[in-house]
Write a protein that holds these residues in place. Structure first.
Motif, short mmCIF file in Angstrom:
data_model
loop_
_atom_site.label_atom_id
_atom_site.label_comp_id
_atom_site.label_asym_id
_atom_site.label_seq_id
_atom_site.Cartn_x
_atom_site.Cartn_y
_atom_site.Cartn_z
N UNK A 151 0.41 -14.27 7.64
CA UNK A 151 0.87 -13.18 8.73
C UNK A 151 0.15 -11.86 8.51
N UNK A 152 0.03 -10.82 9.22
CA UNK A 152 -0.41 -9.33 9.37
C UNK A 152 -0.12 -8.66 8.88
N UNK A 153 1.27 -8.67 8.25
CA UNK A 153 1.94 -8.29 7.12
C UNK A 153 1.39 -8.90 5.54
N UNK A 154 1.10 -10.39 5.33
CA UNK A 154 0.33 -10.26 4.03
C UNK A 154 -0.83 -10.02 3.55
N UNK A 155 -1.24 -9.06 4.76
CA UNK A 155 -2.73 -8.65 4.18
C UNK A 155 -2.05 -6.93 3.57
N UNK A 156 -2.53 -6.21 2.63
CA UNK A 156 -1.64 -5.01 2.33
C UNK A 156 -2.21 -4.59 1.22
N UNK A 157 -2.35 -3.09 1.30
CA UNK A 157 -2.44 -3.24 -0.11
C UNK A 157 -0.90 -2.52 -1.33
N UNK A 158 -1.03 -3.25 -2.53
CA UNK A 158 -0.20 -2.55 -2.71
C UNK A 158 -0.52 -1.80 -4.31
N UNK A 159 0.12 -0.28 -4.52
CA UNK A 159 -0.57 0.75 -5.89
C UNK A 159 0.30 0.17 -6.60
N UNK A 160 -0.05 0.07 -7.56
CA UNK A 160 0.11 0.19 -8.59
C UNK A 160 1.05 1.52 -9.87
N UNK A 161 2.05 1.33 -9.98
CA UNK A 161 2.54 2.40 -10.69
C UNK A 161 2.74 2.81 -12.09
N UNK A 162 2.08 3.80 -12.28
CA UNK A 162 1.92 3.97 -13.92
C UNK A 162 2.32 3.41 -14.49
N UNK A 163 4.07 3.29 -14.80
CA UNK A 163 4.68 3.48 -15.97
C UNK A 163 4.77 2.00 -16.29
N UNK A 164 4.55 1.43 -15.26
CA UNK A 164 4.02 -0.42 -15.00
C UNK A 164 2.80 -0.48 -16.08
#
Length: 176
Positions: A151-164
């Motif tokens: 799906x279109x929603x599957x192509x995405x950019x995921x931010x990596x959180x600093x704490x993780x």
């Protein structure tokens, strides 16, 4: 209802049957499927002029109620991640903290990760998945990298959180 001729079954009979199965069997999906099959059978009987009216009319009874999911807390996730060997902690964090599916995480390549040096953050670009398929010739299971999401929603950019990210860095012996 099994002892009642089909033409004699009433809405009241269906309600009694449905109430009984709901109280006896707590699985709402199975109950909804059973109700939908009963409604389909009576619709077919109506179509064939075997009955004058369909006594199975309550649409809500054919809808399964979604079970509420209990998500782990941040502390529980941290405890789970700590149980992973050091070489797999990053993968665990990507899936558990950032919501990547296992196939998406396994399909990641270096070019799919962007590190923004100014503020020390990172982004993961999800644009492929890894799927298990059976080779039709060898009958063996193989992994297939599939470009592009379903799906279109599957192509995405995921931010990596600093704490993780810090947690993963520490797990690999790097001070943050």
């Amino acid at each position: 209802m099994k002892d009642i001729p089909i033409a004699k079954i009433t809405r009241a009979d269906v309600v009694v049957w449905h109430t009984a199965i709901e109280s006896q069997f707590p699985d709402t999906t199975t109950n909804a499927n059973g109700y939908n099959r009963l409604r389909a059978a009576f619709s077919e009987a109506l179509e064939r002029d075997l009955i004058e009216a369909n006594p199975v009319l309550t649409r809500e009874a054919g809808t399964a109620v979604a079970k509420e999911k209990e998500l782990p807390t941040d502390e529980e996730i941290a405890t789970i991640v700590e149980q992973f060997p050091a070489q797999l902690k990053l993968e665990a964090v990507l899936c558990l903290h950032h919501g990547l599916r296992i196939g998406e995480m396994l399909a990641l390549r270096r070019e799919g990760v962007t590190i923004i040096r100014e503020n020390g953050t990172a982004e993961v670009h999800v644009n492929a998945t890894l799927q298990r398929v059976v080779n039709s010739e060898t009958r063996k299971t193989e992994m297939l990298r599939v470009e592009g999401p379903k799906t279109v929603a599957g192509r995405r950019t995921v931010p990596i959180f600093l704490h993780a990210g810090r947690r993963v860095h520490r797990a690999h012996g790097h001070p943050c």
